[in-house]
Scaffold this motif. Sequence first.
Motif, PDB file in Angstrom:
ATOM      1  N   ILE A   1     -57.916  -1.553 -46.267  1.00 28.99           N
ATOM      2  CA  ILE A   1     -56.592  -1.271 -45.713  1.00 28.99           C
ATOM      3  C   ILE A   1     -56.727  -0.819 -44.257  1.00 28.99           C
ATOM      4  CG2 ILE A   1     -54.611   0.306 -45.841  1.00 28.99           C
ATOM      5  CD1 ILE A   1     -54.899   0.162 -48.924  1.00 28.99           C
ATOM      6  N   LEU A   2     -57.689   0.043 -43.981  1.00 29.42           N
ATOM      7  CA  LEU A   2     -57.919   0.497 -42.608  1.00 29.42           C
ATOM      8  C   LEU A   2     -58.333  -0.671 -41.706  1.00 29.42           C
ATOM      9  CD1 LEU A   2     -59.789   3.895 -43.169  1.00 29.42           C
ATOM     10  CD2 LEU A   2     -57.465   3.549 -42.284  1.00 29.42           C
ATOM     11  N   GLN A   3     -59.212  -1.499 -42.214  1.00 30.38           N
ATOM     12  CA  GLN A   3     -59.657  -2.655 -41.445  1.00 30.38           C
ATOM     13  C   GLN A   3     -58.479  -3.617 -41.193  1.00 30.38           C
ATOM     14  OE1 GLN A   3     -62.853  -4.837 -43.260  1.00 30.38           O
ATOM     15  NE2 GLN A   3     -63.305  -5.969 -41.377  1.00 30.38           N
ATOM     16  N   TYR A   4     -57.625  -3.774 -42.200  1.00 32.49           N
ATOM     17  CA  TYR A   4     -56.452  -4.626 -42.058  1.00 32.49           C
ATOM     18  C   TYR A   4     -55.536  -4.077 -40.962  1.00 32.49           C
ATOM     19  CZ  TYR A   4     -51.789  -6.452 -42.988  1.00 32.49           C
ATOM     20  OH  TYR A   4     -50.553  -7.001 -42.852  1.00 32.49           O
ATOM     21  N   LYS A   5     -55.305  -2.754 -40.960  1.00 30.47           N
ATOM     22  CA  LYS A   5     -54.449  -2.139 -39.944  1.00 30.47           C
ATOM     23  C   LYS A   5     -55.042  -2.312 -38.542  1.00 30.47           C
ATOM     24  CE  LYS A   5     -52.196   1.260 -42.923  1.00 30.47           C
ATOM     25  NZ  LYS A   5     -52.011   2.682 -43.226  1.00 30.47           N
ATOM     26  N   GLU A   6     -56.345  -2.145 -38.431  1.00 24.37           N
ATOM     27  CA  GLU A   6     -57.011  -2.324 -37.129  1.00 24.37           C
ATOM     28  C   GLU A   6     -56.905  -3.774 -36.661  1.00 24.37           C
ATOM     29  OE1 GLU A   6     -61.030  -0.869 -37.238  1.00 24.37           O
ATOM     30  OE2 GLU A   6     -60.395   1.094 -37.970  1.00 24.37           O
ATOM     31  N   THR A   7     -57.104  -4.687 -37.591  1.00 24.43           N
ATOM     32  CA  THR A   7     -57.014  -6.110 -37.255  1.00 24.43           C
ATOM     33  C   THR A   7     -55.588  -6.475 -36.855  1.00 24.43           C
ATOM     34  OG1 THR A   7     -58.798  -6.597 -38.815  1.00 24.43           O
ATOM     35  CG2 THR A   7     -57.445  -8.446 -38.097  1.00 24.43           C
ATOM     36  N   LYS A   8     -54.613  -5.913 -37.569  1.00 23.47           N
ATOM     37  CA  LYS A   8     -53.207  -6.178 -37.255  1.00 23.47           C
ATOM     38  C   LYS A   8     -52.870  -5.639 -35.855  1.00 23.47           C
ATOM     39  CE  LYS A   8     -48.628  -5.670 -39.276  1.00 23.47           C
ATOM     40  NZ  LYS A   8     -47.861  -5.119 -40.390  1.00 23.47           N
ATOM     41  N   LYS A   9     -53.360  -4.441 -35.544  1.00 20.59           N
ATOM     42  CA  LYS A   9     -53.130  -3.844 -34.227  1.00 20.59           C
ATOM     43  C   LYS A   9     -53.783  -4.690 -33.139  1.00 20.59           C
ATOM     44  CE  LYS A   9     -54.009   0.343 -31.575  1.00 20.59           C
ATOM     45  NZ  LYS A   9     -54.680   1.651 -31.561  1.00 20.59           N
ATOM     46  N   GLU A  10     -55.006  -5.113 -33.364  1.00 15.36           N
ATOM     47  CA  GLU A  10     -55.722  -5.953 -32.399  1.00 15.36           C
ATOM     48  C   GLU A  10     -54.994  -7.286 -32.201  1.00 15.36           C
ATOM     49  OE1 GLU A  10     -60.107  -8.083 -31.798  1.00 15.36           O
ATOM     50  OE2 GLU A  10     -59.764  -6.766 -33.514  1.00 15.36           O
ATOM     51  N   ASN A  11     -54.499  -7.849 -33.293  1.00 14.68           N
ATOM     52  CA  ASN A  11     -53.755  -9.099 -33.235  1.00 14.68           C
ATOM     53  C   ASN A  11     -52.497  -8.936 -32.376  1.00 14.68           C
ATOM     54  OD1 ASN A  11     -53.223 -11.787 -33.819  1.00 14.68           O
ATOM     55  ND2 ASN A  11     -52.125 -11.317 -35.697  1.00 14.68           N
ATOM     56  N   ALA A  12     -51.782  -7.821 -32.558  1.00 20.01           N
ATOM     57  CA  ALA A  12     -50.576  -7.553 -31.765  1.00 20.01           C
ATOM     58  C   ALA A  12     -50.932  -7.426 -30.282  1.00 20.01           C
ATOM     59  CB  ALA A  12     -49.888  -6.291 -32.269  1.00 20.01           C
ATOM     60  N   GLU A  13     -52.028  -6.745 -29.979  1.00 17.91           N
ATOM     61  CA  GLU A  13     -52.479  -6.602 -28.588  1.00 17.91           C
ATOM     62  C   GLU A  13     -52.825  -7.969 -27.992  1.00 17.91           C
ATOM     63  OE1 GLU A  13     -55.722  -3.853 -28.829  1.00 17.91           O
ATOM     64  OE2 GLU A  13     -54.403  -2.113 -29.115  1.00 17.91           O
ATOM     65  N   LEU A  14     -53.481  -8.806 -28.793  1.00 16.15           N
ATOM     66  CA  LEU A  14     -53.835 -10.136 -28.302  1.00 16.15           C
ATOM     67  C   LEU A  14     -52.592 -10.981 -28.044  1.00 16.15           C
ATOM     68  CD1 LEU A  14     -56.947 -10.912 -30.532  1.00 16.15           C
ATOM     69  CD2 LEU A  14     -56.932 -10.434 -28.078  1.00 16.15           C
ATOM     70  N   TYR A  15     -51.595 -10.876 -28.921  1.00 16.40           N
ATOM     71  CA  TYR A  15     -50.335 -11.596 -28.696  1.00 16.40           C
ATOM     72  C   TYR A  15     -49.660 -11.120 -27.408  1.00 16.40           C
ATOM     73  CZ  TYR A  15     -49.941 -14.443 -32.899  1.00 16.40           C
ATOM     74  OH  TYR A  15     -50.123 -15.408 -33.860  1.00 16.40           O
ATOM     75  N   GLU A  16     -49.704  -9.811 -27.159  1.00 23.23           N
ATOM     76  CA  GLU A  16     -49.143  -9.271 -25.914  1.00 23.23           C
ATOM     77  C   GLU A  16     -49.886  -9.834 -24.708  1.00 23.23           C
ATOM     78  OE1 GLU A  16     -48.972  -5.002 -25.893  1.00 23.23           O
ATOM     79  OE2 GLU A  16     -47.879  -4.930 -27.787  1.00 23.23           O
ATOM     80  N   MET A  17     -51.201  -9.916 -24.807  1.00 21.16           N
ATOM     81  CA  MET A  17     -51.997 -10.473 -23.708  1.00 21.16           C
ATOM     82  C   MET A  17     -51.646 -11.935 -23.473  1.00 21.16           C
ATOM     83  SD  MET A  17     -55.747  -8.742 -24.397  1.00 21.16           S
ATOM     84  CE  MET A  17     -56.578  -9.872 -23.302  1.00 21.16           C
TER      85      MET A  17
END
Length: 97
Positions: A19-35
């Motif tokens: 679950i923690l890894q999923y949240k981190e991956t989701k956050k990273e994915n959102a940052e990448l979409y912003e980039m």
Amino acid sequence: MTENDKILTLFTTRIRQMILQYKETKKENAELYEMVDARDNEIKQLKQQLEQAQNDYRSLKTARMVEIGDGDIEESKRKIASMIRDVNKCITLLSGK
């Protein structure tokens, strides 16, 4: 603690890690979409600047051709006037004899 309890505890721990890894991956994915969105906006802006620069260049090129054309017209007028004077001199010389 029984073997089942150990397995259940290990399973729970692994689930929490996932679950923690999923949240981190989701956050990273959102940052990448912003980039990506920021890059897309930058590309769009640069394309607009390029198009404006190309339009400016075409306008300057056209203005330069007109400028050269006006100079050529004036030079041509001077040459024609000079030729007319020469022809008039020749006519005067021929009619005087």
